[in-house]
Design an enzyme around this catalytic site. Structure first.
Site, mmCIF file in Angstrom:
data_model
loop_
_atom_site.group_PDB
_atom_site.id
_atom_site.type_symbol
_atom_site.label_atom_id
_atom_site.label_comp_id
_atom_site.label_asym_id
_atom_site.label_seq_id
_atom_site.Cartn_x
_atom_site.Cartn_y
_atom_site.Cartn_z
ATOM 1 C CG PHE A 171 -0.099 0.361 2.442
ATOM 2 C CD1 PHE A 171 -0.097 1.732 2.577
ATOM 3 C CD2 PHE A 171 0.367 -0.393 3.474
ATOM 4 C CE1 PHE A 171 0.592 2.215 3.808
ATOM 5 C CE2 PHE A 171 1.022 0.143 4.452
ATOM 6 C CZ PHE A 171 1.304 1.367 4.912
ATOM 7 C CE LYS A 195 -2.943 -8.738 -3.630
ATOM 8 N NZ LYS A 195 -3.653 -7.448 -3.186
ATOM 9 C CD GLU A 198 -5.411 -5.717 0.358
ATOM 10 O OE1 GLU A 198 -4.770 -5.895 -0.706
ATOM 11 O OE2 GLU A 198 -5.237 -6.258 1.509
ATOM 12 N NE ARG A 199 -3.381 -2.372 3.473
ATOM 13 C CZ ARG A 199 -2.566 -2.375 4.348
ATOM 14 N NH1 ARG A 199 -2.804 -2.100 5.584
ATOM 15 N NH2 ARG A 199 -1.487 -3.101 4.508
ATOM 16 C CB SER A 248 4.440 -7.322 5.501
ATOM 17 O OG SER A 248 3.632 -8.321 5.032
ATOM 18 C CB CYS A 303 10.427 -0.330 2.702
ATOM 19 S SG CYS A 303 11.132 0.410 0.833
ATOM 20 C CD GLU A 403 8.611 -2.490 8.069
ATOM 21 O OE1 GLU A 403 7.604 -3.435 7.962
ATOM 22 O OE2 GLU A 403 9.100 -2.233 7.248
#
Ligand code: NAD
Length: 520
Positions: A171, A195, A198-199, A248, A303, A403
């Site tokens: 995201f 893909k 989805e957020r 993640s 990240c 994290e």
């Protein structure tokens, strides 16, 4: 499946948060160059993180839709792979031009769906656009090699596309990370099923519209949505030849293990804990500004965020300056020009950050700046966390081990540069690290002895431009070949050698040879 239009155009896109009561827009699938409304019964609510309002409905694409997307990409590949490299390069040039034209529109959709501020969202698009610009170097980067290995006997080695690439995106960079895939896939002659998160899938769908406008044939890039079932389809389907994942570590470890056991090529960029080390000869003002922007920028949801500071010797006396600089950052809506950082992505992410801060303090850290009770005028329901700083953090503290992915800085203090290097190298992650110093000798020692894959000297977020690769290592990367750069081209292609004999002298009558050929 009915065709639908995107809710934005080049000239019409959100300049502010959507009014209360506005009907959420439907996020479409993109298969065979058509935007269609999913027939699913399972919809994911997309909340504006600054207001908590539901602004879009994202489908869990149905199994049939996932199969259609993969079939479209696989069928298209059979002809698309023969498209000339110059034609593919021209399509990427055109795509770059359209990305530039739609830069503000893309950034606005990112602000609305993801929350980061407008300038930062433009940076998100720019860093992806630079990958698209780099992808046009395909005519140089994919050149083969040829050698006459014996008289009249030549071997040519070329690199050919793999087939359908599956890309699974996070995201936090809704433009940059899909653009690590799209232009490289087009340039190399592959096809893809993507893909997005989805957020915040909105930016990725605008890319789809621009690909049509650029003239990219239907089926080359397809976009589907959802959570684990969509990922599992990409991992299990035999027509998907390689997987590109960014996200993640939990998801990435699963995806790498399952993808490779299904004999797919996988590259997976994972979580991180990036350290900034500061020594007493550093330029204090440069250091203070750099660490503050790099831990709190994008609400810490990068990240490469500098989430750990290691002060060496007397530099712990500079901590109050960092606290002061962090206090002066404006937290607010991404559409507000004054905001330095926006909200976090979700209520759950915010709660998790609160829990880690609380647990960290319980187990010995000092909370010297607490952003938990922040109030943003006009946005009572936003998922905001103000910059937060913990000192006296030890390596067994949860605030160091996890994290947090929030604007939280954990500070450790040591006496020597050697101790700082030991801390960084013992950390399981290896995305990035930076040293602040004015000494060339200290910098040289640091760059030689430090383990993480992206090192900055007086540069807090040392992500290289795409002619290099994104070189995170250790626990921050699963795979062998990094994203973009030369390694990116290698990942997306496979070698083929062609050995040819065209005799220039008379072919004499001879006997069949049954021994291993030699090259005399
Ligand atoms: P995430 O892992 O939750 O989601 C990433 C993608 O994986 C999404 O598309 C999601 O739908 C899917 N997914 C989530 N859980 C899954 C599961 N259990 N099985 C299969 N698929 C799953 O990550 P996120 O929260 O979207 O992104 C933040 C994370 O991404 C952070 O850890 C950050 O460090 C990392 N990240 C890394 C890099 C890098 O280059 N190293 C870059 C950006 C983000």
């Amino acid at each position: 499946m009915s065709e639908i239009k995107l809710h934005t155009t080049l000239d019409s896109y959100p300049k502010d948060h959507i009014d209360k009561g506005t009907e959420p827009y439907i996020t479409p699938n993109f298969i065979n160059n058509k935007f269609t409304k999913s027939t699913t019964s399972e919809w994911i609510d997309l909340h504006d993180p600054a207001t908590d309002q539901i602004i879009s409905k994202v489908p869990q694409s149905t199994d049939q839709e996932l199969n259609e997307a993969i079939e479209s990409a696989n069928t298209t590949f059979k002809t698309w792979k023969h498209t000339s490299i110059i034609k593919r390069q021209q399509l990427v040039f055109k795509f770059v031009e359209l990305l530039k034209k739609n830069h503000d529109r893309l950034a606005a959709v990112i602000v609305a769906e993801q929350g980061k501020n407008f300038d930062d969202a433009k940076g998100d698009v720019l860093r992806g656009l630079q990958v698209a610009e780099y992808a046009t170097s395909v005519t140089t980067e994919l050149q083969g090699v040829q050698l006459e290995v014996a008289t009249d006997l030549e071997t040519l080695m070329i690199r050919e596309p793999l087939g359908v690439i599956g890309a699974i995106c996070p995201f936090n960079f809704p433009a940059m990370i899909p653009l690590w895939t799209i232009p490289m896939v087009i340039a190399t002659g592959n096809t893809a099923v993507i893909k997005p998160s989805e957020r915040d899938p909105g930016a990725c769908l605008i890319f789809a519209e621009l690909l049509i406008e650029a003239g990219v044939p239907s089926g080359v890039i397809n976009i589907i949505h959802g959570k684990v079932p969509t990922v599992n389809k990409l991992l299990d389907h035999p027509d998907i030849k390689a997987i590109q994942f960014v996200g993640s570590s939990k998801a990435g470890d699963y995806i790498y293990t399952k993808g490779t056991s299904n004999k797919k090529r996988v590259q997976a960029n994972l979580a991180a804990k990036n350290h900034v080390v500061v020594v007493p000869d550093a330029n204090k003002a440069q250091f203070v500004n750099s660490i503050t922007g790099a831990f709190a920028g994008a609400a810490g949801q990068r990240c490469m965020a500098a989430s750990v500071l290691v002060t060496v010797g007397s530099t712990k006396e500079w901590i109050p300056d960092v606290i002061e600089a962090a206090k002066n950052l404006n937290v607010g809506s991404g559409f507000d020009k004054k905001s330095d950082l926006g909200p976090m992505i979700s209520k759950q992410a915010l709660q998790r950050a609160h829990d880690i801060i609380e647990e960290g303090v319980k187990t010995g850290a000092n909370l010297v700046l607490d952003g938990r009770d922040i109030k943003v005028d006009g946005f009572p329901n936003g998922y905001f966390l103000g910059p937060t700083i913990l000192t006296n953090v030890t390596r067994d503290n949860i605030a160091y081990k996890e994290e947090i992915f929030a604007p939280v800085l954990s500070i450790l203090s040591v006496d020597t540069l050697d101790e700082a290097i030991e801390i960084v190298n013992s950390n399981p992650y290896g995305n990035g690290v930076a040293l602040f110093t004015t000494s060339g000798i200290q910098a040289k020692k640091f760059t030689k002895e430090i383990d993480p894959g992206q090192v900055g000297i007086n540069v807090p977020i040392p992500v290289p431009l795409p002619m290099f690769s994104f070189t995170g290592n250790k626990g921050s990367f699963n795979g062998d070949l990094n994203f973009y750069g030369k390694a990116g081209f290698t990942f997306l292609t496979q070698a083929k050698t062609i050995t040819s004999l065209w005799k220039t002298s008379l072919i004499e009558d001879s006997k069949p040879s049954t021994s291993m050929p030699t090259h005399n």
